[in-house]
Design a protein around this motif. Structure first.
Motif, PDB file in Angstrom:
ATOM      1  N   UNK A  58       0.812  -1.222   0.000  1.00  0.00           N
ATOM      2  CA  UNK A  58       0.000   0.000   0.000  1.00  0.00           C
ATOM      3  C   UNK A  58       0.843   1.267   0.000  1.00  0.00           C
ATOM      4  N   UNK A  59       2.060   1.204   0.552  1.00  0.00           N
ATOM      5  CA  UNK A  59       2.908   2.402   0.626  1.00  0.00           C
ATOM      6  C   UNK A  59       4.085   2.336  -0.338  1.00  0.00           C
ATOM      7  N   UNK A  60       4.067   1.364  -1.230  1.00  0.00           N
ATOM      8  CA  UNK A  60       5.180   1.189  -2.154  1.00  0.00           C
ATOM      9  C   UNK A  60       5.374   2.418  -3.044  1.00  0.00           C
ATOM     10  N   UNK A  61       4.285   3.000  -3.516  1.00  0.00           N
ATOM     11  CA  UNK A  61       4.374   4.153  -4.423  1.00  0.00           C
ATOM     12  C   UNK A  61       4.989   5.369  -3.760  1.00  0.00           C
ATOM     13  N   UNK A  62       4.969   5.424  -2.424  1.00  0.00           N
ATOM     14  CA  UNK A  62       5.497   6.588  -1.713  1.00  0.00           C
ATOM     15  C   UNK A  62       6.996   6.511  -1.502  1.00  0.00           C
ATOM     16  N   UNK A  63       7.614   5.384  -1.857  1.00  0.00           N
ATOM     17  CA  UNK A  63       9.045   5.221  -1.643  1.00  0.00           C
ATOM     18  C   UNK A  63       9.855   5.883  -2.758  1.00  0.00           C
ATOM     19  N   UNK A  64      11.123   6.125  -2.468  1.00  0.00           N
ATOM     20  CA  UNK A  64      12.006   6.809  -3.421  1.00  0.00           C
ATOM     21  C   UNK A  64      12.535   5.828  -4.459  1.00  0.00           C
ATOM     22  N   UNK A  65      11.613   5.235  -5.197  1.00  0.00           N
ATOM     23  CA  UNK A  65      11.966   4.233  -6.205  1.00  0.00           C
ATOM     24  C   UNK A  65      12.157   4.897  -7.569  1.00  0.00           C
ATOM     25  N   UNK A  82      13.516   0.686 -11.109  1.00  0.00           N
ATOM     26  CA  UNK A  82      13.122  -0.241 -10.047  1.00  0.00           C
ATOM     27  C   UNK A  82      11.612  -0.472 -10.055  1.00  0.00           C
ATOM     28  N   UNK A  83      10.846   0.552 -10.383  1.00  0.00           N
ATOM     29  CA  UNK A  83       9.406   0.363 -10.516  1.00  0.00           C
ATOM     30  C   UNK A  83       9.096  -0.627 -11.637  1.00  0.00           C
ATOM     31  N   UNK A  84       9.856  -0.530 -12.724  1.00  0.00           N
ATOM     32  CA  UNK A  84       9.661  -1.468 -13.825  1.00  0.00           C
ATOM     33  C   UNK A  84       9.939  -2.900 -13.380  1.00  0.00           C
ATOM     34  N   UNK A  85      11.021  -3.086 -12.624  1.00  0.00           N
ATOM     35  CA  UNK A  85      11.382  -4.423 -12.167  1.00  0.00           C
ATOM     36  C   UNK A  85      10.301  -4.995 -11.254  1.00  0.00           C
ATOM     37  N   UNK A  86       9.816  -4.161 -10.329  1.00  0.00           N
ATOM     38  CA  UNK A  86       8.768  -4.624  -9.410  1.00  0.00           C
ATOM     39  C   UNK A  86       7.492  -4.947 -10.180  1.00  0.00           C
ATOM     40  N   UNK A  87       7.123  -4.070 -11.118  1.00  0.00           N
ATOM     41  CA  UNK A  87       5.904  -4.296 -11.893  1.00  0.00           C
ATOM     42  C   UNK A  87       6.016  -5.540 -12.774  1.00  0.00           C
ATOM     43  N   UNK A  88       7.221  -5.881 -13.195  1.00  0.00           N
ATOM     44  CA  UNK A  88       7.417  -7.093 -13.978  1.00  0.00           C
ATOM     45  C   UNK A  88       7.133  -8.330 -13.136  1.00  0.00           C
ATOM     46  N   UNK A  89       7.526  -8.251 -11.863  1.00  0.00           N
ATOM     47  CA  UNK A  89       7.323  -9.390 -10.961  1.00  0.00           C
ATOM     48  C   UNK A  89       5.933  -9.379 -10.330  1.00  0.00           C
ATOM     49  N   UNK A  90       5.425  -8.188 -10.028  1.00  0.00           N
ATOM     50  CA  UNK A  90       4.122  -8.050  -9.363  1.00  0.00           C
ATOM     51  C   UNK A  90       3.307  -7.035 -10.168  1.00  0.00           C
ATOM     52  N   UNK A  91       2.585  -7.456 -11.193  1.00  0.00           N
ATOM     53  CA  UNK A  91       1.905  -6.523 -12.100  1.00  0.00           C
ATOM     54  C   UNK A  91       0.980  -5.531 -11.421  1.00  0.00           C
ATOM     55  N   UNK A  92       0.395  -5.896 -10.279  1.00  0.00           N
ATOM     56  CA  UNK A  92      -0.562  -5.010  -9.612  1.00  0.00           C
ATOM     57  C   UNK A  92       0.099  -4.131  -8.552  1.00  0.00           C
TER      58      UNK A  92
END
Length: 371
Positions: free
Chosen positions: A335-342, A346-356
């Motif tokens: 829930x707070x992932x978007x608030x981090x200094x990513x 790195x957002x692309x990598x996370x979205x590749x593994x966890x699309x939602x």
């Protein structure tokens, strides 16, 4: 031979055009506002100019509003936590700007009583302020007769004078031409007018020359080849670098994150664990580089373009126990992932593994940047 441009009141014509056609921007004191006695806030001018480097106006607007809401003046920004500044900047790209932004605010608060120096020389002595930003702030915020040369102005000048020298070698010549044109009266408006002319009329493709206040004296327009200017040196092909990223989630859905070193590319930003890579060195791409034990499985690759190289990351995902940890890492709730200094890579990598992971929207809809 005298250029026809020198026979007309160039500044007067441009300022008259600007008075009618200026863009209304949240950091700008427009001509109608100036006539009502409103003066430019140096903090707003400086903040916007730093944000606008290598970034579009539309991308900058929400970040500008966010920063003013969080830190209304330079003293507030100087006192802010660096990690919070990096979080607020995340997604805007070129993260050295954010680190220098904080250092500059601290210097202004500490060494200048919270007031920006009002000369180019004084501004250039501050952290992270170079020739362009110093000239822009001096002209726009302090009405100094400074030659402001950004990408839009380069395009206008190169076409007006048909400058044959390719960029970046042509910059000194272009700066001298702008300096000769900049008036003593309203130099800040003149600088912003040149920027607006390049952004709205003298565009890279299909410029609206018929609407340009300078079309009668523009050499590129006369030769019917404005799109051939500015001349540019041949680009070198960007090298491809590779590495791996490991996206771990715990039973509650939290994602494992860690902080990058303060110096170097993406310094001080947040990341998922991965193999070391730089603009010159590849990282390992195999699952053997996993940060800790887990049922790691490959889930594709992502590509991200940096200023000087292209990066391709092999992405792995694992569901592991929350007790796993390495280095300075922590488990961040989804829930707070978007608030981090990513950064975007790195957002692309996370979205590749966890699309939602990011509100269920494709990452492309969130915009991107180069770091």
């Amino acid at each position: 031979m005298q250029h026809l441009f020198e026979t007309i009141d160039a500044a007067g014509q441009l300022l008259a055009w600007y008075d009618r056609h200026h863009r209304d921007l949240p950091w700008r004191v427009s001509p109608p506002m100036a006539r009502q006695g409103v003066v430019a806030d140096p903090y707003h001018v400086w903040l916007s100019e730093v944000m606008l480097q290598q970034t579009t106006v539309q991308a900058v607007k929400p970040y500008f509003h966010k920063f003013l809401a969080l830190w209304p003046n330079v003293r507030d920004l100087a006192a802010a936590d660096t990690e919070e500044v990096m979080k607020a900047w995340a997604g805007l790209g070129y993260y050295a700007r954010a680190r220098n932004l904080k250092k500059c605010a601290e210097a202004v608060a500490r060494d200048h009583g919270g007031r920006f120096p009002d000369t180019e020389e004084g501004l250039k002595a501050l952290p992270g302020i170079g020739d362009y930003t110093a000239a822009a702030v001096a002209a726009i915020a302090f009405n100094r007769q400074s030659a402001v040369l950004d990408g839009n102005v380069e395009r206008v000048i190169s076409r007006l004078y048909a400058v044959e020298t390719p960029l970046p070698a042509a910059k000194p010549q272009m700066r001298a031409l702008v300096a000769a044109m900049t008036p003593a009266q309203r130099p800040g408006d003149f600088a912003q007018a040149m920027m607006d002319l390049g952004a709205t009329i003298c565009t890279p493709r299909r410029p609206a020359c018929a609407l340009c206040p300078f079309n009668a004296v523009c050499l590129a327009f006369r030769t019917a080849e404005p799109e051939n200017f500015p001349r540019k040196a041949a680009k070198k092909e960007k090298p491809l670098r590779v590495g791996a990223a490991f996206v771990a989630s715990d039973p509650g859905g939290a994602v494992y994150l860690q902080k990058r070193a303060e110096t170097g590319l993406l310094g001080g930003m947040t990341e998922v664990p991965g193999t070391p890579w730089t603009a010159r060195i590849d990282g390992k791409t195999s699952i053997d580089a996993q940060p800790f034990a887990g049922p790691w499985e490959p889930c594709g690759t992502i590509t991200h373009v940096f200023t000087h190289f292209e990066l391709r990351l092999s992405v792995y995902r694992a569901n592991v126990a929350a007790g796993n940890k390495t280095g300075n890492g922590w488990w961040e709730p989804l829930a707070s992932l978007s608030a981090q200094a990513l950064p975007t890579v790195m957002k692309k990598a996370i979205a590749q593994a966890i699309p939602h992971a990011f509100d269920g929207r494709p990452l492309a809809a969130r915009g991107g940047e180069q770091e």
